[in-house]
Design a protein around this motif. Structure first.
Motif, PDB file in Angstrom:
ATOM      1  N   UNK A 271     -10.006   9.423  -5.751  1.00  0.00           N
ATOM      2  CA  UNK A 271      -8.804   9.391  -4.608  1.00  0.00           C
ATOM      3  C   UNK A 271      -9.576   9.936  -3.396  1.00  0.00           C
ATOM      4  N   UNK A 272      -8.957   9.472  -2.308  1.00  0.00           N
ATOM      5  CA  UNK A 272      -9.587  10.079  -1.051  1.00  0.00           C
ATOM      6  C   UNK A 272      -8.179  10.367   0.106  1.00  0.00           C
ATOM      7  N   UNK A 273      -8.308  11.469   0.454  1.00  0.00           N
ATOM      8  CA  UNK A 273      -7.288  11.921   1.398  1.00  0.00           C
ATOM      9  C   UNK A 273      -8.182  12.344   2.865  1.00  0.00           C
ATOM     10  N   UNK A 274      -7.265  11.726   4.124  1.00  0.00           N
ATOM     11  CA  UNK A 274      -7.852  11.544   5.329  1.00  0.00           C
ATOM     12  C   UNK A 274      -6.721  11.864   6.243  1.00  0.00           C
ATOM     13  N   UNK A 275      -6.959  12.082   7.446  1.00  0.00           N
ATOM     14  CA  UNK A 275      -6.045  12.289   8.624  1.00  0.00           C
ATOM     15  C   UNK A 275      -5.691  10.766   9.199  1.00  0.00           C
ATOM     16  N   UNK A 276      -6.466   9.802   8.938  1.00  0.00           N
ATOM     17  CA  UNK A 276      -6.375   8.310   9.302  1.00  0.00           C
ATOM     18  C   UNK A 276      -6.306   7.392   8.156  1.00  0.00           C
ATOM     19  N   UNK A 277      -6.092   6.413   8.341  1.00  0.00           N
ATOM     20  CA  UNK A 277      -6.107   5.193   7.118  1.00  0.00           C
ATOM     21  C   UNK A 277      -7.270   5.042   6.456  1.00  0.00           C
ATOM     22  N   UNK A 278      -7.250   5.026   5.354  1.00  0.00           N
ATOM     23  CA  UNK A 278      -8.535   5.047   4.370  1.00  0.00           C
ATOM     24  C   UNK A 278      -8.136   4.193   3.216  1.00  0.00           C
TER      25      UNK A 278
ATOM     26  N   UNK B 228      -0.974  12.788   6.601  1.00  0.00           N
ATOM     27  CA  UNK B 228      -1.883  12.620   5.311  1.00  0.00           C
ATOM     28  C   UNK B 228      -1.966  11.295   4.923  1.00  0.00           C
ATOM     29  N   UNK B 229      -3.332  10.492   4.880  1.00  0.00           N
ATOM     30  CA  UNK B 229      -3.427   9.512   4.426  1.00  0.00           C
ATOM     31  C   UNK B 229      -4.072   9.642   3.077  1.00  0.00           C
ATOM     32  N   UNK B 230      -3.891   8.606   2.146  1.00  0.00           N
ATOM     33  CA  UNK B 230      -4.494   8.710   0.862  1.00  0.00           C
ATOM     34  C   UNK B 230      -4.599   7.326   0.167  1.00  0.00           C
ATOM     35  N   UNK B 231      -5.615   7.147  -0.689  1.00  0.00           N
ATOM     36  CA  UNK B 231      -5.797   6.060  -1.600  1.00  0.00           C
ATOM     37  C   UNK B 231      -6.261   6.212  -2.699  1.00  0.00           C
ATOM     38  N   UNK B 232      -6.187   5.330  -3.901  1.00  0.00           N
ATOM     39  CA  UNK B 232      -6.556   5.662  -5.113  1.00  0.00           C
ATOM     40  C   UNK B 232      -7.300   4.445  -5.754  1.00  0.00           C
TER      41      UNK B 232
ATOM     42  N   UNK C 247       0.795  -1.211  -0.020  1.00  0.00           N
ATOM     43  CA  UNK C 247      -0.058   0.003  -0.117  1.00  0.00           C
ATOM     44  C   UNK C 247       0.823   1.239   0.096  1.00  0.00           C
ATOM     45  N   UNK C 248       0.775   2.102  -1.083  1.00  0.00           N
ATOM     46  CA  UNK C 248       1.491   3.483  -1.130  1.00  0.00           C
ATOM     47  C   UNK C 248       1.181   4.262   0.131  1.00  0.00           C
ATOM     48  N   UNK C 249       2.044   4.976   0.528  1.00  0.00           N
ATOM     49  CA  UNK C 249       2.071   6.193   1.432  1.00  0.00           C
ATOM     50  C   UNK C 249       3.037   6.896   1.472  1.00  0.00           C
ATOM     51  N   UNK C 250       2.902   8.038   2.037  1.00  0.00           N
ATOM     52  CA  UNK C 250       4.007   9.059   2.147  1.00  0.00           C
ATOM     53  C   UNK C 250       5.088   8.920   3.059  1.00  0.00           C
ATOM     54  N   UNK C 251       6.369   8.883   2.541  1.00  0.00           N
ATOM     55  CA  UNK C 251       7.328   8.665   3.503  1.00  0.00           C
ATOM     56  C   UNK C 251       7.569  10.109   4.443  1.00  0.00           C
TER      57      UNK C 251
ATOM     58  N   UNK D 201     -22.107   4.171 -11.715  1.00  0.00           N
ATOM     59  CA  UNK D 201     -20.844   3.723 -10.739  1.00  0.00           C
ATOM     60  C   UNK D 201     -21.410   3.674  -9.226  1.00  0.00           C
ATOM     61  N   UNK D 202     -20.667   2.923  -8.628  1.00  0.00           N
ATOM     62  CA  UNK D 202     -20.673   2.982  -6.991  1.00  0.00           C
ATOM     63  C   UNK D 202     -19.140   3.226  -6.589  1.00  0.00           C
ATOM     64  N   UNK D 203     -19.319   4.209  -5.604  1.00  0.00           N
ATOM     65  CA  UNK D 203     -18.021   4.631  -5.064  1.00  0.00           C
ATOM     66  C   UNK D 203     -18.107   4.401  -3.265  1.00  0.00           C
ATOM     67  N   UNK D 204     -17.119   3.573  -3.031  1.00  0.00           N
ATOM     68  CA  UNK D 204     -17.084   3.466  -1.471  1.00  0.00           C
ATOM     69  C   UNK D 204     -15.590   3.808  -0.780  1.00  0.00           C
ATOM     70  N   UNK D 205     -15.751   4.165   0.250  1.00  0.00           N
ATOM     71  CA  UNK D 205     -14.564   4.614   1.425  1.00  0.00           C
ATOM     72  C   UNK D 205     -14.635   4.051   2.598  1.00  0.00           C
ATOM     73  N   UNK D 206     -13.667   3.430   2.806  1.00  0.00           N
ATOM     74  CA  UNK D 206     -13.707   2.696   4.351  1.00  0.00           C
ATOM     75  C   UNK D 206     -12.370   3.473   4.854  1.00  0.00           C
ATOM     76  N   UNK D 207     -12.644   3.936   6.207  1.00  0.00           N
ATOM     77  CA  UNK D 207     -11.774   4.917   7.014  1.00  0.00           C
ATOM     78  C   UNK D 207     -11.838   4.596   8.464  1.00  0.00           C
ATOM     79  N   UNK D 208     -10.786   4.653   9.019  1.00  0.00           N
ATOM     80  CA  UNK D 208     -10.772   4.731  10.394  1.00  0.00           C
ATOM     81  C   UNK D 208     -11.303   6.207  11.102  1.00  0.00           C
ATOM     82  N   UNK D 209     -12.172   6.039  11.979  1.00  0.00           N
ATOM     83  CA  UNK D 209     -12.495   7.254  12.812  1.00  0.00           C
ATOM     84  C   UNK D 209     -13.373   8.193  11.783  1.00  0.00           C
ATOM     85  N   UNK D 210     -14.331   7.607  11.123  1.00  0.00           N
ATOM     86  CA  UNK D 210     -15.035   8.036  10.024  1.00  0.00           C
ATOM     87  C   UNK D 210     -16.210   9.006  10.722  1.00  0.00           C
TER      88      UNK D 210
END
Length: 242
Positions: free
Chosen positions: A103-110, A90-94, A81-85, A210-219
């Motif tokens: 794309x999603x950008x969050x403060x916790x894993x997503x 910032x947590x992100x996913x594509x 899983x890619x992340x920023x060094x 389409x259907x778009x879903x996001x899963x994230x900690x502390x949503x």
């Protein structure tokens, strides 16, 4: 938490594709060069441009010597899983499918997944979903909504796996996504989620078809912002330096 999605059709045109390549890192350019079709390249480029767009909104870039931004590097977690060094908070996913990237950008894993609404396959549901999920697909199919139900569950499971950062090490039938909140079971490997970690889902039928879903900690659903972005807006923002 911000969610972006964009129609990538413009990047299928060779001139547009070439003009935007400089706005993604060299590693992504190399992967794109191995794509066999213009559609695959457009999706891959679109995802990369959304990542750079979202990071610049947060004062960061993946490109060297970009005035006004702090340059960050990508690394991969234990299961890819890619992340920023360095994190940067910032947590992100594509994700990408069909004519769209997201794309999603969050403060916790997503994690995020976008899929074109697909034909429900009860056999796959029975094999890979929980009993309750498979029964839900069956009931919805009887009411003519089986395709939507199947795609909704599929995207939620994919987004959860991506949020956890463990790929298919997390069996699809080990967790149920029918509710908007989830506590993952079992002991998860180092670098992934911990047993008992709390996650929340956000699912929309956008864009059309389409259907778009996001899963994230502390949503917190009140803090979720969904932002459709045009190719033109991305181009203008990146070419103008943000």
């Amino acid at each position: 938490m911000e969610i972006y999605f964009t129609d990538v059709n413009e990047w299928s045109e060779e001139d547009a594709y070439q003009s935007m390549l400089p706005f993604v890192p060299e590693a992504r350019r190399e992967r794109l060069s191995r794509c066999r079709s213009a559609a695959d390249r457009a999706r891959g480029l679109g995802a990369g441009l959304l990542l750079e767009y979202g990071l610049r909104k947060r004062g960061i870039t993946l490109l060297q010597e970009t005035a006004g931004y702090e340059t960050a590097e990508l690394k991969n977690g234990p299961y890819g899983k890619p992340c920023l060094q360095g994190g940067y908070g910032i947590c992100f996913n594509l994700s990408h499918a069909g004519e769209y990237a997201a794309a999603v950008f969050a403060e916790h894993e997503a994690g995020i997944d976008i899929e074109r609404i697909r034909t429900a396959k009860q056999g796959l549901a029975d094999r890979f979903f929980t009993e309750a999920e498979a029964a839900y697909v069956r009931r919805c199919a009887d009411g003519g909504e089986g395709d939507l139900a199947f795609t909704r569950i599929w995207t939620r499971k994919e987004s959860c796996i991506k949020a956890a950062g463990e790929g298919m090490r997390l069996p699809l039938d080990s967790f149920d996504v029918l509710c908007d909140e989830l506590t993952l079971p079992g002991k998860c490997a180092e670098g992934g989620v911990h047993a008992g970690a709390g996650y929340g889902f956000y699912t929309v039928r956008q864009p059309e078809g389409y259907v778009l879903s996001v899963c994230a900690e502390r949503t917190d659903r009140e803090d979720i912002v969904l932002r459709p972005v045009t190719c033109g807006a991305i181009r203008e923002y990146l070419e103008g330096g943000g």
